[in-house]
Design a protein around this motif. Sequence first.
Motif: not given
Length: 436
Positions: A180-187, A189-192
């Motif tokens: 979940l933490a990795r998915a949150r970081d990916d989201v 990063a994608a938003e940035r």
Amino acid sequence: MRAQTLPAVTRRLLVGLDVLVAGLLTVAVLRPADSARPWATLLAAAAFAALYATGRATIRVHEAPLDADRGRWWPAGAWIAALIVVWTILLQVSDGALWLAFPLMLLQMHVLGPRRAVLAVVVTTVVAGVDGMLQRAPADASVAPALGPAVGAAVAVAVTLGLEALVRESQERLRMLEELARARDDVAAAEREAAVATERERLAREIHDTLAQGYSAIELLLRAAERTVGHDETRARAYIDQARTTAQENLAEARRFVRALAPADLDGATLVAALHRIADRTQAAAATSPGADHEPRHTAPGSLMVRVQTSGEPRALPLQVEAALVRIAQSALANVVQHAAARHSTLTLSYLPDEVILDVVDDGRGFDQDRQPPPDRTGGFGLTAMRSRVRELGGSLTIETSPDDGTAVAVRLPAHDEDVRDQAPTTRPTQHQEDR
């Protein structure tokens, strides 16, 4: 999926099992079946202890993954079989050796795993039950000697299976949290990346529609002027004047782009006025927010007083320097509100001939830099961002603090007026702002 090894609590249980085996082995030595041959008991106990210690040192039970294929014949199966054989011999010369059956069953479950340990536990239960019944008088037909080892075996199996089930469940939850933490970081990063791409596209359109068109017009005007030089000086001068006017318009557009990327506090204001805005906003935020580290405030609302002082003659600075000082002041005061529990904080802006210095001082709780991380390490990016901004501009950042003695943050940045005459805003603070 990552290998699921036994956690620290299970390792401590295995150490407790070692202590239990040592204690029960001592009981076996002190309670021999035949007092006339104590050396036989001592020899059998020594053999069991040596075999147990050797296996525990070479077969790392706590390092074996729960989902691994445990209990292979070599070396784990051979070790458990040898322990059962030596323990059976010890039963013949000591009545107290019967108590070793329960810790031996627990060890078998850990080493061989739930599937392959069943046979070893059954063998241990049968040996213990038969020995217990043989130790009683033939006239005593009670099944208690056989019932005790059977109950012990059931308890050992249940405890081990329950413990490993809890370990698997906790590790599965940990794995899900990591995913979940990795998915949150990916989201994030994608938003940035999407935001950066959008901003780049917007700037590209702006530059294409303004600066690029202006430069093209300048180039065409200069070509026309070049062709008319020596033939029609009046027309050549007119082309050059038009090119100069277009260049001035492009320069104004470039300044607008730069100002659009600067902090809002610097919009139409000097650096000193921007710091006053930040101070006012910080005082208002402190009056309505919880205290340091999110504890309830025990002081009256608005008790944090923020003052802004200047030293030297205020002057225009490079826009990137002013923007960095504004961001650093915002971050430093945010730390004061969130972590310092301070009553007073002072921002001092000192103008020197070749550099500018910003000091942010508070009378809060401070912290020990050698024993604990800076306040923003628990969930923020404050000091890291400050150091990054200062490093990019070739300056320095110093932090002085100690427990219960406040904190002082000092930032020194180079300032060269000749580099900023066309970039910094020209608005000067009013007399009321300077005397504030």
